[in-house]
Design a protein around this motif. Structure first.
Motif, mmCIF file in Angstrom:
data_model
loop_
_atom_site.group_PDB
_atom_site.id
_atom_site.type_symbol
_atom_site.label_atom_id
_atom_site.label_comp_id
_atom_site.label_asym_id
_atom_site.label_seq_id
_atom_site.Cartn_x
_atom_site.Cartn_y
_atom_site.Cartn_z
ATOM 1 N N ILE A 17 16.654 -4.992 -7.223
ATOM 2 C CA ILE A 17 15.297 -4.872 -6.695
ATOM 3 C C ILE A 17 15.338 -4.828 -5.168
ATOM 4 O O ILE A 17 16.028 -5.631 -4.535
ATOM 5 N N PHE A 18 14.580 -3.899 -4.598
ATOM 6 C CA PHE A 18 14.292 -3.909 -3.165
ATOM 7 C C PHE A 18 12.812 -4.258 -3.020
ATOM 8 O O PHE A 18 11.954 -3.571 -3.575
ATOM 9 N N SER A 19 12.524 -5.335 -2.272
ATOM 10 C CA SER A 19 11.133 -5.778 -2.123
ATOM 11 C C SER A 19 10.809 -6.029 -0.655
ATOM 12 O O SER A 19 11.666 -6.479 0.110
ATOM 13 N N THR A 20 9.571 -5.743 -0.274
ATOM 14 C CA THR A 20 9.159 -5.975 1.115
ATOM 15 C C THR A 20 8.756 -7.419 1.370
ATOM 16 O O THR A 20 8.592 -7.807 2.515
ATOM 17 N N GLY A 25 0.797 -1.208 0.000
ATOM 18 C CA GLY A 25 0.000 0.000 0.000
ATOM 19 C C GLY A 25 0.838 1.271 0.000
ATOM 20 O O GLY A 25 2.061 1.252 0.103
ATOM 21 N N ILE A 26 0.156 2.407 -0.110
ATOM 22 C CA ILE A 26 0.807 3.701 -0.312
ATOM 23 C C ILE A 26 1.730 4.067 0.839
ATOM 24 O O ILE A 26 2.854 4.514 0.638
ATOM 25 N N GLY A 27 1.269 3.901 2.068
ATOM 26 C CA GLY A 27 2.076 4.299 3.222
ATOM 27 C C GLY A 27 3.398 3.578 3.274
ATOM 28 O O GLY A 27 4.463 4.193 3.365
ATOM 29 N N SER A 28 3.340 2.246 3.198
ATOM 30 C CA SER A 28 4.566 1.440 3.226
ATOM 31 C C SER A 28 5.458 1.786 2.046
ATOM 32 O O SER A 28 6.678 1.929 2.191
ATOM 33 N N SER A 29 4.865 1.922 0.860
ATOM 34 C CA SER A 29 5.642 2.199 -0.351
ATOM 35 C C SER A 29 6.382 3.522 -0.246
ATOM 36 O O SER A 29 7.574 3.616 -0.536
ATOM 37 N N SER A 30 5.669 4.555 0.174
ATOM 38 C CA SER A 30 6.261 5.893 0.221
ATOM 39 C C SER A 30 7.398 5.970 1.220
ATOM 40 O O SER A 30 8.446 6.551 0.949
ATOM 41 N N ILE A 31 7.174 5.383 2.377
ATOM 42 C CA ILE A 31 8.196 5.491 3.413
ATOM 43 C C ILE A 31 9.416 4.652 3.072
ATOM 44 O O ILE A 31 10.555 5.045 3.328
ATOM 45 N N LEU A 32 9.215 3.478 2.442
ATOM 46 C CA LEU A 32 10.345 2.654 2.019
ATOM 47 C C LEU A 32 11.148 3.374 0.941
ATOM 48 O O LEU A 32 12.387 3.408 0.979
ATOM 49 N N TYR A 33 10.460 3.959 -0.019
ATOM 50 C CA TYR A 33 11.115 4.698 -1.097
ATOM 51 C C TYR A 33 11.988 5.817 -0.520
ATOM 52 O O TYR A 33 13.148 5.999 -0.917
ATOM 53 N N PRO A 86 9.606 -2.350 5.412
ATOM 54 C CA PRO A 86 9.274 -0.954 5.089
ATOM 55 C C PRO A 86 9.783 0.027 6.138
ATOM 56 O O PRO A 86 10.128 1.153 5.828
ATOM 57 N N ILE A 87 9.809 -0.413 7.405
ATOM 58 C CA ILE A 87 10.356 0.414 8.485
ATOM 59 C C ILE A 87 11.589 -0.312 9.003
ATOM 60 O O ILE A 87 11.472 -1.347 9.658
ATOM 61 N N MET A 88 12.774 0.219 8.700
ATOM 62 C CA MET A 88 14.002 -0.482 9.077
ATOM 63 C C MET A 88 14.616 0.110 10.339
ATOM 64 O O MET A 88 14.685 1.335 10.485
ATOM 65 N N SER A 89 15.053 -0.770 11.232
ATOM 66 C CA SER A 89 15.821 -0.331 12.393
ATOM 67 C C SER A 89 17.233 0.036 11.925
ATOM 68 O O SER A 89 17.630 -0.263 10.794
ATOM 69 N N THR A 90 18.005 0.645 12.817
ATOM 70 C CA THR A 90 19.379 1.011 12.470
ATOM 71 C C THR A 90 20.182 -0.225 12.067
ATOM 72 O O THR A 90 20.946 -0.201 11.091
#
Length: 689
Positions: free
Chosen positions: A448-451, A409-417, A469-473
């Motif tokens: 390719i980067f894929s979730t 979805g949009i939220g995950s996509s945008s933040i990963l990008y 989509p949300i990566m820790s350090t």
């Protein structure tokens, strides 16, 4: 491959060709002995199938490309593996599916013993565990001699549990295995057959699903349609039939159910409400709900801007993106549909200050649904706002092109990008796209980067990196290390944190190894400038104000004068220009009292480019409250004037301010004290709590 533990290990092995054993233990939550047993079993299976074995040596597991390909093929198969042994958790889910789908059959303990190939004591224990889980939804498994084992409870609650179970398995584990097993064993209509029917109708009615939401819907519908056909009454559902019947979602639901001989309006309204809570919300002025939902979206957006001190440069884009998520969220809240955000904990950790501001922005909306907005929904909206707030530069480099694939979805996509662009400025990015769009792009990308792991991506013969989509350090560090290792023409190679720790440990006593590891990784990822000058979390509130920026007993004749007086300390301290003040006043004249964010509280601000010279906030307490033109929150007595040269560095301070605005002790101090130092000390002490 013959049990859940083996499949779990394989899912992690797919992500990278080389794995550290200790990391695998942490990821899989297995002991060293359990992990080694699973690796041995996987190698036995590979050997039996003539595939290259895993290399387990020097505390590492190495997976060849051919072996990874075989893993992808096996995990993509919808037909489950023969002679598969379910663990307790899987048996409990299978038990529920039996009782849910075959609700009109007679079940005894012996039926379950035959189905699982385990003893009666094991089955009874599984039934007890299932009952404990069902308690949360006020549902239970009850036995009688006449009817056998049955699910007892409100039909809406029983269906809710099914939806939530499928949602959890797919969003948290990307797994449909137990459902495919049930479909195969009980000869139900399969996933692919149902998918063809659903996709044809979605096209016909111009309804769009995010890739993963479509998969969840299809599986749930396979199990649900038999109960829907039974016309079991669901209590407590208040459908607005007059508003829903003209909707394309209603027409879609009507035709979909008609294919299975179901025509009752109650069933159609139920599926329609479900579709509304899943599909992407495309702004369309022709739909009956457009004005209602757009009004809510604009209110949320304006309140977020007011609370955060951020003014979106492209308001139309921001509103359209928020609408796409908020329309289904609105219906989930309205019809009490389940939502699961597997990234919730990571979002709260990585974007804690933004989460607090979004939560506060949603509070007036929550009153419409008679209960607070669930944390999972707040986290999803936080992802949208995080992507909108990003000020990362869009640098272009011709060397390598990376494709971002995200079916969530949009939220995950945008933040990963946004995250990937910040981590790899050497790359040009295209996307984000869903999995089914990849084939259309031909050979226009290099990696390719894929979730999610997907065999179709593997067949592109490109380097594939599976990321969160949300990566820790730590995850960012590992990803950078992997990418720089495999792409040879990068000039930079990131040092290994574990090697640095080993060296440090030889000559010193490390009191907090995990903390040191995180900070080293953070430093190596961000570099000198970011690490020392711009901390990730941003400064606290007390750091961006001072006693000489706090004013009490201020007299103003009208709202315009009140803003000028509140901005005076920022001007004096060279935090803003005079143009900044004029812009705030002109914006209020053009847009109304956007800055009035709470009862008696205003937070005037403008965009960075309008004359914000340095980060700062002034605090002004008026002697006599002033009317700003806000019906809900006038008159204004407390003014917090903000200057923020960068669009998101002040968010930590704003999150602290949001908490202070819920603190009655803070208002009492502002009303009683004439000493700016006392007010400042209170702010300082609250930031240390």
């Amino acid at each position: 491959m013959s049990d859940e533990r083996g499949r779990k290990v394989i899912n992690y092995l797919l992500e990278r060709p080389i794995h550290n054993i200790e990391e695998l233990e942490l990821q899989t939550k297995l002991t060293r002995r359990q992990l080694e047993y699973s690796l041995d079993k996987i190698n036995e299976w590979l050997n039996d199938n003539g595939e290259p074995l895993l290399k387990v040596e020097n505390n590492r597991v190495v997976v060849s490309e051919k072996t990874r390909e075989q893993f992808f093929v096996q995990l993509e198969k919808k037909v489950p593996i023969k002679n598969y042994w379910m663990n307790s958790e899987e048996r409990i889910k299978y038990l529920f599916l039996l009782l849910f789908y075959f609700y009109d059959d007679y079940f005894s303990v012996n039926h379950f013993v035959d189905a699982f190939g385990v003893g009666k004591t094991t089955v009874i224990n599984d039934l007890k565990k299932l009952n404990m889980e069902l308690e949360q939804q006020a549902v239970s498994v009850v036995y009688s001699r006449k009817e056998g084992y049955q699910l007892v409870g409100e039909e809406g609650n029983i269906r809710y549990y099914l939806m939530k179970m499928i949602l959890w398995d797919f969003t948290e584990h990307q797994s449909t295995f137990i459902y495919d097993l049930f479909i195969e064993k009980n000869e139900l209509t399969g996933f692919q057959e149902t998918k063809k029917i659903v996709e044809t109708m979605l096209q016909k009615y111009h309804i769009t699903f995010v890739e993963n939401r479509l998969t969840e819907f299809i599986y749930t519908f396979i199990f649900l349609k038999k109960r829907i056909a039974s016309e079991v009454h669901i209590t407590g559902k208040q459908y607005k039939a007059a508003a829903m019947i003209p909707m394309k979602e209603y027409q879609f639901s009507e035709e979909l159910l008609k294919a299975d001989g179901i025509s009752s309006q109650g069933a159609i309204l139920y599926v329609c409400s479900w579709i509304l809570g899943l599909s992407i919300g495309t702004p369309d002025k022709m739909t009956k709900d457009y004005e209602t939902i757009m009004d809510l979206v604009e209110r949320i957006s304006m309140r977020f801007e007011a609370l955060s001190g951020i003014r979106f440069s492209n308001e139309e884009k921001a509103v359209r993106q928020l609408y796409a998520h908020f329309r289904p969220a609105y219906y989930r809240l309205l019809f009490k549909l389940p939502i699961i955000n597997p990234l919730y904990s990571k979002i709260k950790e990585e974007y804690s200050e933004l989460y607090d501001i979004v939560e506060e922005a949603l509070k007036p909306i929550a009153s419409l649904f008679e209960e607070p907005v669930p944390e999972d929904e707040i986290a999803f909206l936080t992802m949208h706002f995080a992507s909108l707030c990003s000020s990362a530069e869009d640098r272009q480099y011709p060397k390598k092109v990376a494709l971002v694939v995200c079916p969530n979805g949009i939220g995950s996509s945008s933040i990963l990008y946004t995250e990937l662009k910040a981590l790899f400025p050497e790359l040009s990015f295209i996307g984000p796209v869903e999995t089914n769009e990849v084939e259309k792009l031909g050979d226009s990308y290099d990696l390719i980067f894929s979730t999610v792991p997907n065999v179709r991506l593997f067949y592109t013969k490109k380097l594939v990196y599976v990321v969160s989509p949300i990566m820790s350090t730590a995850e960012k560090y590992r990803l950078i290390s992997d990418v720089y290792t495999h792409i040879g023409n990068f000039n930079f190679k990131i040092p290994r944190v574990d090697k640095l720790l080993t060296i440090i440990d030889k000559y010193t006593m490390i009191e907090n190894k995990s903390g040191l590891e995180k900070e080293l990784a953070d430093y190596l990822i961000k570099g000198e400038e970011q690490h020392t000058e711009m901390p990730e979390e941003g400064p606290e509130l007390y750091r961006i104000t001072a006693p000489d920026m706090i004013q009490t007993g201020v007299k103003a004749g009208n709202w315009e004068e009140a803003i000028r007086l509140s901005a005076a300390p920022l001007l004096k301290n060279k935090r803003i220009s005079r143009e900044y003040i004029e812009t705030m006043i002109q914006t209020a004249k053009d847009e109304g009292p956007y800055m009035v964010i709470a009862k008696h509280v205003a937070l005037p601000h403008a965009r960075p480019e309008d004359g914000a010279l340095d980060l700062g906030i002034s605090i002004t307490v008026l002697d006599f409250p002033i009317v700003f033109g806000s019906k809900e929150n006038d008159p204004v007595k407390y003014i917090f004037c903000l200057s923020a040269p960068k669009n998101n560095r002040h968010l930590n301070a704003m999150a602290e301010l949001v908490n202070l605005l819920d603190d009655q002790g803070f208002y009492a101090l502002l009303d009683s004290s004439r000493d700016p130092k006392q007010i400042y000390e209170y702010i300082y002490e609250q930031s240390r709590v």
